[in-house]
Motif scaffolding. Structure first.
Motif, PDB file in Angstrom:
ATOM      1  N   SER A   1       1.498 -14.401   1.245  1.00  0.00           N
ATOM      2  CA  SER A   1       0.818 -13.248   1.838  1.00  0.00           C
ATOM      3  C   SER A   1       0.376 -12.210   0.805  1.00  0.00           C
ATOM      4  O   SER A   1      -0.273 -11.223   1.153  1.00  0.00           O
ATOM      5  CB  SER A   1       1.732 -12.568   2.865  1.00  0.00           C
ATOM      6  OG  SER A   1       2.911 -12.095   2.246  1.00  0.00           O
ATOM      7  N   SER A   2       0.710 -12.411  -0.462  1.00  0.00           N
ATOM      8  CA  SER A   2       0.332 -11.446  -1.504  1.00  0.00           C
ATOM      9  C   SER A   2      -0.854 -11.973  -2.297  1.00  0.00           C
ATOM     10  O   SER A   2      -1.287 -13.115  -2.125  1.00  0.00           O
ATOM     11  CB  SER A   2       1.517 -11.175  -2.429  1.00  0.00           C
ATOM     12  OG  SER A   2       1.902 -12.387  -3.079  1.00  0.00           O
TER      13      SER A   2
ATOM     14  N   ARG B   1       1.119 -11.078  -6.472  1.00  0.00           N
ATOM     15  CA  ARG B   1       1.467 -12.495  -6.290  1.00  0.00           C
ATOM     16  C   ARG B   1       2.182 -13.022  -7.536  1.00  0.00           C
ATOM     17  O   ARG B   1       3.190 -13.724  -7.435  1.00  0.00           O
ATOM     18  CB  ARG B   1       0.212 -13.297  -5.995  1.00  0.00           C
ATOM     19  CG  ARG B   1       0.401 -14.795  -6.063  1.00  0.00           C
ATOM     20  CD  ARG B   1      -0.797 -15.549  -5.532  1.00  0.00           C
ATOM     21  NE  ARG B   1      -0.790 -15.563  -4.075  1.00  0.00           N
ATOM     22  CZ  ARG B   1      -1.373 -16.495  -3.333  1.00  0.00           C
ATOM     23  NH1 ARG B   1      -2.025 -17.494  -3.918  1.00  0.00           N
ATOM     24  NH2 ARG B   1      -1.323 -16.452  -2.025  1.00  0.00           N
ATOM     25  N   ARG B   2       1.662 -12.698  -8.723  1.00  0.00           N
ATOM     26  CA  ARG B   2       2.317 -13.159  -9.954  1.00  0.00           C
ATOM     27  C   ARG B   2       3.717 -12.575 -10.066  1.00  0.00           C
ATOM     28  O   ARG B   2       4.660 -13.246 -10.490  1.00  0.00           O
ATOM     29  CB  ARG B   2       1.477 -12.741 -11.161  1.00  0.00           C
ATOM     30  CG  ARG B   2       2.127 -13.065 -12.488  1.00  0.00           C
ATOM     31  CD  ARG B   2       1.156 -12.972 -13.638  1.00  0.00           C
ATOM     32  NE  ARG B   2       0.675 -11.635 -13.892  1.00  0.00           N
ATOM     33  CZ  ARG B   2       1.322 -10.742 -14.648  1.00  0.00           C
ATOM     34  NH1 ARG B   2       2.481 -11.061 -15.190  1.00  0.00           N
ATOM     35  NH2 ARG B   2       0.820  -9.547 -14.853  1.00  0.00           N
ATOM     36  N   GLN B   3       3.864 -11.319  -9.670  1.00  0.00           N
ATOM     37  CA  GLN B   3       5.160 -10.663  -9.741  1.00  0.00           C
ATOM     38  C   GLN B   3       6.168 -11.314  -8.803  1.00  0.00           C
ATOM     39  O   GLN B   3       7.329 -11.513  -9.162  1.00  0.00           O
ATOM     40  CB  GLN B   3       4.982  -9.183  -9.395  1.00  0.00           C
ATOM     41  CG  GLN B   3       6.234  -8.353  -9.473  1.00  0.00           C
ATOM     42  CD  GLN B   3       5.929  -6.888  -9.240  1.00  0.00           C
ATOM     43  OE1 GLN B   3       5.083  -6.314  -9.915  1.00  0.00           O
ATOM     44  NE2 GLN B   3       6.596  -6.291  -8.269  1.00  0.00           N
ATOM     45  N   VAL B   4       5.747 -11.654  -7.589  1.00  0.00           N
ATOM     46  CA  VAL B   4       6.643 -12.295  -6.627  1.00  0.00           C
ATOM     47  C   VAL B   4       7.116 -13.640  -7.173  1.00  0.00           C
ATOM     48  O   VAL B   4       8.299 -13.986  -7.083  1.00  0.00           O
ATOM     49  CB  VAL B   4       5.942 -12.471  -5.260  1.00  0.00           C
ATOM     50  CG1 VAL B   4       6.791 -13.340  -4.335  1.00  0.00           C
ATOM     51  CG2 VAL B   4       5.671 -11.111  -4.623  1.00  0.00           C
TER      52      VAL B   4
ATOM     53  N   MET C   1      11.549 -17.061   3.128  1.00  0.00           N
ATOM     54  CA  MET C   1      11.127 -15.665   3.086  1.00  0.00           C
ATOM     55  C   MET C   1      10.423 -15.359   1.766  1.00  0.00           C
ATOM     56  O   MET C   1       9.368 -14.706   1.735  1.00  0.00           O
ATOM     57  CB  MET C   1      12.336 -14.736   3.266  1.00  0.00           C
ATOM     58  CG  MET C   1      11.980 -13.247   3.271  1.00  0.00           C
ATOM     59  SD  MET C   1      13.445 -12.190   3.476  1.00  0.00           S
ATOM     60  CE  MET C   1      14.014 -12.750   5.087  1.00  0.00           C
ATOM     61  N   ALA C   2      10.995 -15.831   0.668  1.00  0.00           N
ATOM     62  CA  ALA C   2      10.382 -15.591  -0.645  1.00  0.00           C
ATOM     63  C   ALA C   2       9.039 -16.301  -0.736  1.00  0.00           C
ATOM     64  O   ALA C   2       8.061 -15.744  -1.251  1.00  0.00           O
ATOM     65  CB  ALA C   2      11.320 -16.071  -1.747  1.00  0.00           C
TER      66      ALA C   2
END
Length: 667
Positions: free
Chosen positions: A481-482, A487-490, A474-475
């Motif tokens: 998908s970002s 994306r960097r934050q995820v 999931m992560a």
């Protein structure tokens, strides 16, 4: 373009493609485990040196008997005998291959390939250094800028104009000696360019007229007329022309004059007779180290400058030495109240100043005293600025001066008609405006980091990038998908980092540790998982100070800290730092966080966590580039993961988006 030149003690060159794709050469120096005469005897007259000369002539790292016979001028049978003798002595390896019955190659081929060598491109003023030693990196830092590094141990440097303008040497000969000690061979073309830049940086100067006002002096009428007077505004910057080579400068515009001419390619030498301000005796209660005394002496000669040294090298102590040298009332500018309180404590413990001689001026207190410690933000506000302007300061100290180019801090730098001293371990900025630091304050004054490491004044940190797998699909899918900052934050908030932090702290149980985060929710999640306080800008100042004090006094072993812990906070007994997430690829932040573990004794460890297969890998390497450029080796590997735990529950949403500059968001 002429071919690059390559430096190594053995002078043996084997053409190959290097890791940078620049078509450089790999050097295979001789690893001498016995004397040449012993090697000659063991190898039937073929020494390891001669074997490498054969390799050099062939241009490849393997040798056949027919190759050796041709180059050595012996029969093939004798060549086989000599090569076998060399292999029997452990100086070469023999292997059967399909293309040729037998080939020989150096025993230590891999180790030799990892030896330091320097490839120079003089026309481009670039250097590629593969597997550089700490001393080499420290020397390069004196006159070159680290552009990039690769996983394979290659460092790419560029020699820029400003690197020569700001080189910490009193004479050109000293700079050229350092360059010649690093470069593979002398380059007249490059040295001529360096000499031109050195001279260019000394064509304008600010001097004091006998009547007390400031003059801008040029080395020729052409420079004054075609450069200075074309770019500087009459009335705003220049009050009047005094001669063909001199103009009267508005004191309020000195900083702007220096900046404009710097951007035009002409740094200004500040040679004014600076004020000492109202007298103030500052007696030190401790002795300066030799290098700190040298810093102060260079500051005395110039009247301005920036003390640049690794965290833990005692820049604050050296600044107090400068205060004693100037002997005048002093304004100390800092970025935070925490640092203001720390300065006050240091002044009371390390000097003979009385409490009523030291004032603080910020959101909590507002006292103007002979020594006043103020925050940049407060000193730059119009309603407070008059108070600072009216005082005759003999010295202004700009702590953490890398902030000066940002808009909110820059207004305080207009206090130019004084002795000016900046302090920074990391005078670098991601917006490439570090040149303004030295323009507005003064030239860099410092010591090679490696010299302090080797002398034992500062512990060289062990720095490791540890790669963390995704917590779950999931992560990972959220990351895929970002895009952009999301994306960097995820990647930064990968929940698996919670377990990685726990595993690292378990490995260093009983040691004083700091865990740094960029996002508030991540900080809370980690703090809950390891049962430690989380210090952020949301915490009340008094509570924050109390927790830092408990950590210093040994009452707490672990703290989780947001960006409020990046700068200046003195936590000298921190032994381990874990960076769970950082400010993108900020080199300054990487060095600051490493600095929390750098002190005179003991081990110093910095772990930087990065989610494997994401943009964080590149950000982590970029963030540590400043440390690598200072001679600190950065290793990479997989992060240990906790076997038990909640898998990082509570990671939640991240705090508000931040830029890579000096943002004013939550800290």
């Amino acid at each position: 373009m002429p071919p690059p030149s390559v430096h190594h003690s053995s002078k043996v060159t084997l053409p190959r493609e290097d890791a940078t794709g620049l078509g450089t050469a790999a050097l295979f120096p001789v690893v001498s485990e016995q004397s040449d005469s012993e090697a000659d005897d063991a190898a039937g007259g073929l020494s390891a040196d001669r074997f490498h000369e054969v390799i050099q002539e062939l241009g490849r790292p393997v040798v056949t008997a027919s190759d050796a016979a041709r180059i050595l001028g012996v029969s093939q049978a004798e060549a086989v005998e000599r090569l076998d003798a060399l292999a029997g002595a452990g100086r070469a390896e023999r292997v059967d291959v399909t293309a040729d019955p037998v080939v020989w190659y150096p025993t230590h081929l891999q180790a030799l390939a990892e030896r330091e060598h320097v490839i120079a491109f003089p026309d481009r003023r670039e250097l590629v250094v593969e597997h550089p030693q700490q001393f080499t990196r420290a020397q390069l830092a004196q006159f070159a800028h680290l552009v990039d590094s690769t996983r394979d141990g290659a460092y790419i440097y560029r020699i820029r104009e400003e690197d020569i303008w700001q080189a910490p040497y009193d004479h050109l000969d000293g700079l050229l000696r350092t360059m010649r000690g690093v470069l593979p061979e002398r380059s007249p073309h490059l040295e001529e360019w360096v000499e031109r830049q050195w001279t260019r940086a000394r064509r304008f100067a600010l001097v004091t007229h006998p009547d007390g006002y400031t003059l801008l002096s040029a080395s020729s009428p052409e420079l004054m007329g075609n450069v200075a007077r074309q770019r500087l505004e009459p009335g705003e910057h220049l009050r009047a022309d005094v001669s063909d080579t001199e103009s009267w400068v508005n004191d309020e515009a000195i900083g702007e004059v220096k900046r404009i001419l710097y951007e035009a390619g002409y740094p200004v030498q500040d040679q004014r007779d600076l004020e000492t301000g109202d007298p103030l005796d500052v007696d030190l209660r401790l002795d300066l180290r030799d290098y700190q005394r040298h810093w102060v002496e260079r500051f005395e000669e110039r009247g301005s400058g920036v003390f640049v040294g690794p965290p833990g090298s005692g820049k604050t102590v050296a600044a107090m030495g400068a205060m004693a040298s100037v002997g005048g009332e002093t304004l100390i500018l800092v970025p935070s109240r925490d640092l203001a309180e720390q300065w006050r404590g240091s002044l009371l413990s390390d000097t003979a100043l009385e409490p009523d001689q030291i004032g603080e001026y910020h959101g909590g207190e507002k006292e103007i005293r002979p020594v006043t410690i103020a925050t940049y933000q407060t000193a730059g506000m119009d309603r407070h600025r008059t108070l600072f302007d009216e005082r005759r300061w003999g010295l202004i100290v700009y702590d953490e001066c890398h902030h000066i180019p940002s808009a909110v801090f820059r207004r305080s730098a207009d206090l130019q008609a004084k002795h000016r001293l900046g302090l920074s371990a990391t005078p670098i900025r991601e917006d490439d405006r570090e040149r303004e630091i030295f323009t507005l304050i003064g030239p860099p004054i410092g010591t090679d980091w490696s010299a302090l490491f080797e002398a034992g004044f500062v512990a060289e940190p062990e720095v490791e990038i540890r790669y963390v797998p995704w917590a779950d699909d999931m992560a990972r899918n959220e990351y895929v998908s970002s895009e952009g900052h999301e994306r960097r934050q995820v990647a930064a908030m990968n929940p698996a980092k919670v377990d990685a932090v726990r595993a690292l702290l378990a490995r260093h149980a009983g040691q004083k540790a700091l865990v740094f985060v960029e996002y508030l929710d991540q900080g809370r999640a980690i703090a809950e998982a390891i049962d430690a306080p989380f210090i952020s800008g949301e915490m009340r100042h008094g509570e924050r100070s109390a927790l830092f004090r408990e950590f210093r006094d040994g009452d707490r072993e672990v703290l989780v800290v947001s960006r409020v812990g990046d700068e200046g906070i003195d936590l000298p007994n921190a032994e381990v730092a874990v960076v769970a997430s950082g400010l993108g690829g900020s080199r300054r932040q990487g060095a600051q966080r490493a600095g929390r573990t750098m002190r005179p004794a003991g081990s110093a460890l910095l772990y930087v966590l990065a989610t494997r297969g994401t943009v964080e890998e590149d950000y982590a390497r970029h963030q540590l580039r400043h440390l690598a450029g200072k001679g600190i080796r950065v290793n990479e590997g997989d992060a240990p993961m906790a076997v038990e735990g909640d898998g990082g529950k509570g990671a939640g949403d991240a705090e508000e988006e931040r830029s890579e500059g000096d943002g004013d968001g939550p800290r």
